[in-house]
Design a protein around this motif. Structure first.
Motif, mmCIF file in Angstrom:
data_model
loop_
_atom_site.group_PDB
_atom_site.id
_atom_site.type_symbol
_atom_site.label_atom_id
_atom_site.label_comp_id
_atom_site.label_asym_id
_atom_site.label_seq_id
_atom_site.Cartn_x
_atom_site.Cartn_y
_atom_site.Cartn_z
ATOM 1 N N PRO A 67 0.811 -1.221 0.000
ATOM 2 C CA PRO A 67 0.000 0.000 0.000
ATOM 3 C C PRO A 67 0.845 1.273 0.000
ATOM 4 O O PRO A 67 0.478 2.272 -0.638
ATOM 5 C CB PRO A 67 -0.821 -0.111 1.294
ATOM 6 N N VAL A 68 1.990 1.249 0.695
ATOM 7 C CA VAL A 68 2.879 2.414 0.692
ATOM 8 C C VAL A 68 3.414 2.650 -0.717
ATOM 9 O O VAL A 68 3.476 3.798 -1.191
ATOM 10 C CB VAL A 68 4.033 2.210 1.686
ATOM 11 N N TYR A 69 3.797 1.586 -1.392
ATOM 12 C CA TYR A 69 4.260 1.712 -2.772
ATOM 13 C C TYR A 69 3.157 2.278 -3.661
ATOM 14 O O TYR A 69 3.392 3.199 -4.452
ATOM 15 C CB TYR A 69 4.698 0.344 -3.302
ATOM 16 N N ASP A 70 1.964 1.729 -3.524
ATOM 17 C CA ASP A 70 0.812 2.187 -4.300
ATOM 18 C C ASP A 70 0.582 3.685 -4.141
ATOM 19 O O ASP A 70 0.511 4.439 -5.115
ATOM 20 C CB ASP A 70 -0.454 1.453 -3.820
ATOM 21 N N MET A 71 0.442 4.105 -2.899
ATOM 22 C CA MET A 71 0.086 5.488 -2.622
ATOM 23 C C MET A 71 1.221 6.457 -2.958
ATOM 24 O O MET A 71 0.970 7.580 -3.392
ATOM 25 C CB MET A 71 -0.342 5.637 -1.159
ATOM 26 N N THR A 72 2.456 6.007 -2.768
ATOM 27 C CA THR A 72 3.598 6.850 -3.134
ATOM 28 C C THR A 72 3.635 7.063 -4.643
ATOM 29 O O THR A 72 3.845 8.179 -5.129
ATOM 30 C CB THR A 72 4.913 6.201 -2.673
#
Length: 250
Positions: free
Chosen positions: A237-242
């Protein structure tokens, strides 16, 4: 390493989507169109290719890390022992000196990094798209029932952070369930370099089966899968949102 892997994955994914667009004779409307419209096979291929490339860098690190953990050696001594053919703790050489020793267990390692990544990312996209599809059907039904304005239908459905985390956790568990037997072989091959001459992945597989049957390929499975869920839930999710933020503000 993770940042390089994600960068390669995204780059390969863009290339594959552009290739498909050219084959179909149209030009993408935006630079982020591929995130929603590319196929799961492209996702699997891009992530697998990225994992395959990264495996050449992570394999030596895994060999050295294993010696540091088991022998409580420093980084330099672990590298020297590997380069010299191992057996430093026994006082005798176990393999011919050379760089090839840093690629002990490379076959199972490359399998884990290549096919494991493919399952990891493709399943994550599948779970997210399944939620999107359900949301879209719900909104279409609401429009049909007159409980939502038509103008609101132009706004694409969203997915919450909690839902992204759940999708990621499931994908992490699916990934490790798929590659775990090969990870066992990889770990055994790493540990073997400390006490005996190297054997092939096939020989190690047969030896493991003869000693404990199929159950021996799943020792430590539960704790590994339980760990994989929370880790993936934090990473993806961090990768997605970043990535979404960077695209929005570029």
């Amino acid at each position: 390493i993770q940042s390089i892997n994600f960068a390669l994955y995204d780059s390969f994914r863009r290339v594959l989507y552009d290739r498909d667009c050219k084959k179909q004779g149209f030009t993408p409307m935006s630079n982020k169109e591929y995130l929603e419209n590319d196929t799961l096979s492209n996702v699997a291929l891009a992530s697998g290719a990225a994992g395959a490339v990264i495996s050449f860098g992570t394999s030596p690190l895994m060999v050295v890390k294993t010696k540091q953990q088991i022998m409580v050696w420093g980084f330099r001594k672990s590298i020297e022992d590997t380069l010299n053919g191992g057996g430093g703790a026994l006082g005798r050489r176990l393999s011919t000196p050379g760089m090839h020793n840093f690629f002990t267990g490379f076959a199972p390692h490359a399998f884990c990094d290549t096919f494991g990544r493919a399952v990891y990312f493709a399943s994550y996209e599948f779970f997210k798209r399944s939620i999107f599809a359900i949301r879209q059907k719900e909104r279409e039904q609401q429009e049909f029932d007159g409980t939502v304005a038509s103008i609101d239908m132009a706004i694409p459905p969203s997915i919450t952070i909690a839902e992204r985390m759940a999708c990621a956790a499931l994908s992490g568990m699916a990934c490790w369930s798929f590659i775990f037997p090969m990870d066992v072989i990889r770990s055994k091959m790493y540990a073997q370099t400390l006490s005996s001459p190297q054997t092939s992945a096939w020989d190690m597989t047969m030896s493991t089966y003869q000693k404990g049957g199929l159950r021996s390929f799943y020792r430590g499975y539960c704790i590994t899968v339980l760990r994989a869920g929370p880790v993936a839930a934090a990473v993806l999710p961090v990768y997605d949102m970043t990535l979404e933020w960077l695209m929005k503000n570029e």
